[in-house]
Scaffold this active site. Structure first.
Site, short mmCIF file in Angstrom:
data_model
loop_
_atom_site.label_atom_id
_atom_site.label_comp_id
_atom_site.label_asym_id
_atom_site.label_seq_id
_atom_site.Cartn_x
_atom_site.Cartn_y
_atom_site.Cartn_z
N GLY A 113 48.05 22.29 -87.66
CA GLY A 113 47.48 21.72 -88.89
C GLY A 113 48.17 20.46 -89.39
O GLY A 113 49.14 19.95 -88.80
N ALA A 154 51.90 20.91 -90.84
CA ALA A 154 52.84 21.08 -89.73
C ALA A 154 53.13 19.73 -89.08
O ALA A 154 54.28 19.40 -88.78
CB ALA A 154 52.27 22.07 -88.72
N HIS A 160 57.77 21.80 -103.12
CA HIS A 160 58.60 20.77 -102.46
C HIS A 160 59.28 19.83 -103.45
O HIS A 160 60.24 19.16 -103.11
CB HIS A 160 57.80 20.01 -101.39
N LEU A 185 61.21 20.79 -105.68
CA LEU A 185 62.57 21.31 -105.85
C LEU A 185 63.51 20.81 -104.74
O LEU A 185 64.72 20.97 -104.84
CB LEU A 185 62.55 22.84 -105.88
N HIS A 215 54.71 21.56 -109.62
CA HIS A 215 55.77 20.55 -109.52
C HIS A 215 56.32 20.11 -110.90
O HIS A 215 57.52 20.11 -111.12
CB HIS A 215 55.29 19.31 -108.78
N LYS A 221 54.42 6.67 -108.93
CA LYS A 221 55.74 6.82 -109.55
C LYS A 221 55.84 8.19 -110.22
O LYS A 221 54.88 8.64 -110.84
CB LYS A 221 55.94 5.72 -110.59
N ARG A 242 60.99 10.72 -118.94
CA ARG A 242 61.45 9.83 -120.02
C ARG A 242 61.88 10.69 -121.20
O ARG A 242 61.10 11.50 -121.69
CB ARG A 242 60.33 8.89 -120.47
N ASP A 273 72.78 1.52 -115.73
CA ASP A 273 71.83 1.70 -114.64
C ASP A 273 72.48 2.33 -113.40
O ASP A 273 73.44 1.78 -112.87
CB ASP A 273 71.26 0.31 -114.30
N1 LIG Z 1 48.67 19.11 -95.89
C1 LIG Z 1 49.54 18.88 -96.85
O1 LIG Z 1 50.01 17.75 -97.02
C2 LIG Z 1 50.02 20.00 -97.73
C3 LIG Z 1 49.61 21.31 -97.51
N2 LIG Z 1 50.10 22.34 -98.29
C4 LIG Z 1 49.72 23.73 -98.05
O2 LIG Z 1 50.15 24.11 -96.75
C5 LIG Z 1 49.23 24.98 -96.14
C6 LIG Z 1 48.73 24.36 -94.84
O3 LIG Z 1 48.16 23.11 -95.12
P1 LIG Z 1 47.41 22.23 -94.02
O4 LIG Z 1 48.25 22.12 -92.81
O5 LIG Z 1 46.97 21.01 -94.70
O6 LIG Z 1 46.16 23.13 -93.71
P2 LIG Z 1 45.13 23.05 -92.51
O7 LIG Z 1 43.77 23.18 -93.08
O8 LIG Z 1 45.42 21.90 -91.61
O9 LIG Z 1 45.45 24.45 -91.80
C7 LIG Z 1 46.56 24.69 -90.97
C8 LIG Z 1 46.12 25.45 -89.74
O10 LIG Z 1 45.67 26.73 -90.13
C9 LIG Z 1 44.54 27.10 -89.36
N3 LIG Z 1 43.40 27.35 -90.25
C10 LIG Z 1 42.75 26.48 -91.04
N4 LIG Z 1 41.75 27.09 -91.72
C11 LIG Z 1 41.78 28.37 -91.34
C12 LIG Z 1 41.01 29.52 -91.68
N5 LIG Z 1 40.01 29.45 -92.56
N6 LIG Z 1 41.30 30.69 -91.08
C13 LIG Z 1 42.31 30.77 -90.20
N7 LIG Z 1 43.07 29.72 -89.86
C14 LIG Z 1 42.82 28.54 -90.40
C15 LIG Z 1 44.24 25.94 -88.44
O11 LIG Z 1 44.84 26.20 -87.20
P3 LIG Z 1 44.09 26.91 -86.01
O12 LIG Z 1 42.63 26.88 -86.25
O13 LIG Z 1 44.54 26.14 -84.81
O14 LIG Z 1 44.68 28.27 -86.05
C16 LIG Z 1 44.96 24.77 -89.04
O15 LIG Z 1 45.40 23.85 -88.07
C17 LIG Z 1 48.13 25.20 -97.17
O16 LIG Z 1 48.42 26.35 -97.87
C18 LIG Z 1 48.22 23.97 -98.06
O17 LIG Z 1 47.75 24.21 -99.34
C19 LIG Z 1 51.01 22.09 -99.29
C20 LIG Z 1 51.43 20.82 -99.56
C21 LIG Z 1 50.94 19.68 -98.84
O1 LIG Z 2 51.53 19.15 -103.66
C1 LIG Z 2 51.06 18.03 -103.73
O2 LIG Z 2 51.91 17.00 -103.87
C2 LIG Z 2 51.50 15.70 -103.47
C3 LIG Z 2 52.53 14.76 -104.04
O3 LIG Z 2 53.76 14.98 -103.41
P1 LIG Z 2 54.78 13.76 -103.25
O4 LIG Z 2 55.97 14.38 -102.64
O5 LIG Z 2 54.10 12.75 -102.38
O6 LIG Z 2 55.01 13.22 -104.62
C4 LIG Z 2 50.10 15.38 -103.95
O7 LIG Z 2 49.68 14.14 -103.41
C5 LIG Z 2 49.16 16.46 -103.47
O8 LIG Z 2 47.86 16.22 -104.01
C6 LIG Z 2 49.64 17.81 -103.94
O9 LIG Z 2 48.86 18.83 -103.33
#
Ligand SMILES: NC(=O)C1=CN([C@@H]2O[C@H](COP(=O)(O)OP(=O)(O)OC[C@H]3O[C@@H](n4cnc5c(N)ncnc54)[C@H](OP(=O)(O)O)[C@@H]3O)[C@@H](O)[C@H]2O)C=CC1
Ligand SMILES: O=C1O[C@H](COP(=O)(O)O)[C@@H](O)[C@H](O)[C@H]1O
Length: 498
Positions: free
Chosen positions: A19, A22, A178, A180, A240, A340, A344, A394
């Site tokens: 995903g 990852a 994240h 934190l 956050h 940003k 404040r 600063d």
């Molecule tokens: N992307 C980001 O920047 C961020 C994501 N998150 C959180 O992290 C988690 C993963 O995010 P992200 O990688 O974007 O998610 P994805 O939608 O890319 O899902 C990750 C993997 O999970 C599997 N997957 C997706 N949907 C389903 C489903 N309905 N049923 C079973 N497996 C599924 C897929 O792998 P496969 O089909 O190969 O098994 C996919 O590659 C989520 O909870 C998201 O909210 C938090 C902060 C930021």
């Molecule tokens: O969790 C999330 O955070 C990002 C912002 O994270 P940052 O480390 O880039 O400040 C936000 O863009 C995203 O919508 C939200 O799901």
């Protein structure tokens, strides 16, 4: 402080390895830790997902976002990595996983296995993966990193908690927020409690207002479908910004022990008054003024009449001895003029008397970009002038600290903490519960079809809704008079009279 660190022969498993998270965060963070010598060269890392990928394709995919990679370190790191492709809800993949763990542990004579599981998965599969993990792969010492969202509201967060609690202890669970892991957020306790000058004035007698603001210069392009049922309040404020607020306002913990810190966070969360649903500023962005950037509703993946909130400012108050009556504003928005995140803190005015005009002190803690802490103070303009000017003490990290300091990315810092067994920067179950208790009524109010909530439109690339200035003034924030503050000061013409 000593924690119980995982050892040299640990298995790290990333679920959802195919995903977005990852690829963009988890594997680059593991690589960053490896590059900096914070992960042993003897661990094994296994990616697990349903997608059929050859090992090499998988490795190509995850290494696209590695930073600071020489061919050699990249090769060395990738030699630790393998991939298992199987379903999440049947046994066979987990049996393969168990065998992979056991043969590695056997080879290295490990008696008490150390296994770290990172769930980079949508919440719909958290529970099923956890059940299978417990059934087939649980052994020795286990740590599980769970990604947000931890629920959609109080009820669903509790349901998730009910599902996970019989499987894993709180000690085994590491809920990631994240923010934190960000350097400046980690500095808040030191800044507050390690400096008498701050700890002594951190209260209602000296502080006039607090703002925590999150601004992003990009919209939801491409992620609108995901964002539409989430909205900015759930996306960044309930988690956050609230986490930042707890660290900023909690009482002094007895030590840096994770439970001591988290106990204080829970106490302050309990002291926050219910959010006043009449005291909100909510907005949604439209096209940029020059028409080059799309409005929120131009995204094909969102409902054409969506009421999704992309900008929110809300007032909070804390009813305890320290903060009673101090206005606190959290504000967050997408598609604004800049990216940003900052805090404040504005102090009460000094008595005028000897001064005709004198401005308030303000402490700004910039979380990103370019970490900085600066305190606006009044000082006499140098030379023969008898006027005052607002200037600052600063601490901008980029000028104060050499580039040799490695400031870990948030995900690097947090995965390292989990490896070390340090829970301080992870969200505890009762903390999570309190945060949902606070935000669920507000979210219900905003999202109820019965309430026709006014959404102020603002242009992509603007500062946000026009009413923002008035909203902040209503919450005791005093803007600098035009021309009275300038950085850096290059001419002696800046006002302020003795
Ligand atoms: N992307 C980001 O920047 C961020 C994501 N998150 C959180 O992290 C988690 C993963 O995010 P992200 O990688 O974007 O998610 P994805 O939608 O890319 O899902 C990750 C993997 O999970 C599997 N997957 C997706 N949907 C389903 C489903 N309905 N049923 C079973 N497996 C599924 C897929 O792998 P496969 O089909 O190969 O098994 C996919 O590659 C989520 O909870 C998201 O909210 C938090 C902060 C930021
Ligand atoms: O969790 C999330 O955070 C990002 C912002 O994270 P940052 O480390 O880039 O400040 C936000 O863009 C995203 O919508 C939200 O799901």
């Amino acid at each position: 402080m000593s924690y119980h660190s995982f050892g040299d022969y640990t298995t790290i498993v990333v679920f959802g390895a195919s995903g977005d998270l990852a690829k963009k965060k988890t594997f680059p963070a593991l690589f960053g830790l490896f590059r900096e010598g914070h992960l042993p060269k003897t661990i094994q890392i296994i990616g697990y997902a349903r997608s059929k990928l050859e090992d090499d394709d998988f490795k190509d995919r995850i290494s696209k976002n590695f930073k600071g990679a020489t061919e050699e370190t990249k090769k060395e790191f990738l030699s630790l990595v393998s991939y298992i492709s199987d379903p999440y809800d049947t046994d066979e993949g987990y049996i393969k996983l168990r065998k992979a763990c056991e043969s590695y542990e056997e080879k290295h004579g490990v008696k008490n296995p150390h296994r770290l599981f990172y769930l980079a998965l949508p919440p719909s599969v958290f529970t099923v993966v956890c059940k299978q993990l417990k059934k087939e792969v649980y052994a020795g010492e286990t740590r599980i990193i769970v990604e947000k969202p931890f629920g959609h509201d109080l009820e669903s967060a509790r349901a998730l908690q009910r599902d996970l609690a019989p499987l894993f202890t709180e000690e085994e669970l590491y809920r990631i927020d994240h923010y934190l892991g960000k350097e400046m957020v980690k500095n808040l306790l030191v800044l507050r409690f390690g400096n008498t000058m701050f700890s002594g004035i951190w209260n209602k007698s000296n502080i006039a207002s607090i703002q925590i603001s999150f601004k992003e210069a990009f919209g939801t392009e491409g992620r609108g479908g995901y964002f539409d049922s989430i909205g900015i309040v759930r996306d960044v404020m309930q988690n956050h910004l609230l986490q930042v607020l707890t660290l900023l306002t909690m009482d002094r913990p007895v030590s840096f022990d994770p439970e001591a810190v988290r106990d204080e966070k829970v106490k302050i969360l309990k002291a926050i008054e219910p959010i006043d649903t009449e005291d909100l500023l909510l907005g949604q962005y439209t096209k940029s003024e020059d028409g080059t950037k799309p409005g929120y509703l131009d995204d094909d993946t969102v409902k054409p009449d969506s009421k999704c909130v992309t900008y929110a400012a809300l007032g909070l108050s804390i009813s305890n001895e320290r903060w009673d009556g101090v206005p606190i504003v959290l504000r967050a928005g997408k598609a604004l003029d800049e990216s940003k995140v900052e805090i404040r803190i504005q102090f009460k005015p000094v008595a005028k008397g000897m001064f005709k005009e004198i401005q308030r002190n303000e402490l700004v803690i910039r979380i990103q970009p370019n970490e900085a802490i600066y305190l606006k103070i009044n000082s006499k303009i140098p030379g023969i002038s008898t006027e005052t000017s607002l200037t600052e003490l600063d601490l901008t990290y980029s000028t104060r600290y050499s580039k040799d300091f490695w400031i870990p990315e948030a995900y690097e810092a947090l995965i390292r903490d989990c490896y070390l067994g340090n829970h301080s920067n992870f969200v505890r179950d009762d903390e999570l519960d309190e945060s949902w208790k606070l935000f669920t009524p507000l979210l219900k109010h905003i999202e109820s079809s019965e309430n026709d909530i006014p959404l102020v439109k603002y242009a992509y690339g603007s500062k946000g809704p026009d009413h923002l200035r008035k909203y902040l003034e209503k919450h005791n924030y005093v803007f600098d008079e035009p021309g009275s503050y300038q950085w850096p000061l290059t001419s002696p013409s800046v006002k302020g009279k003795i």
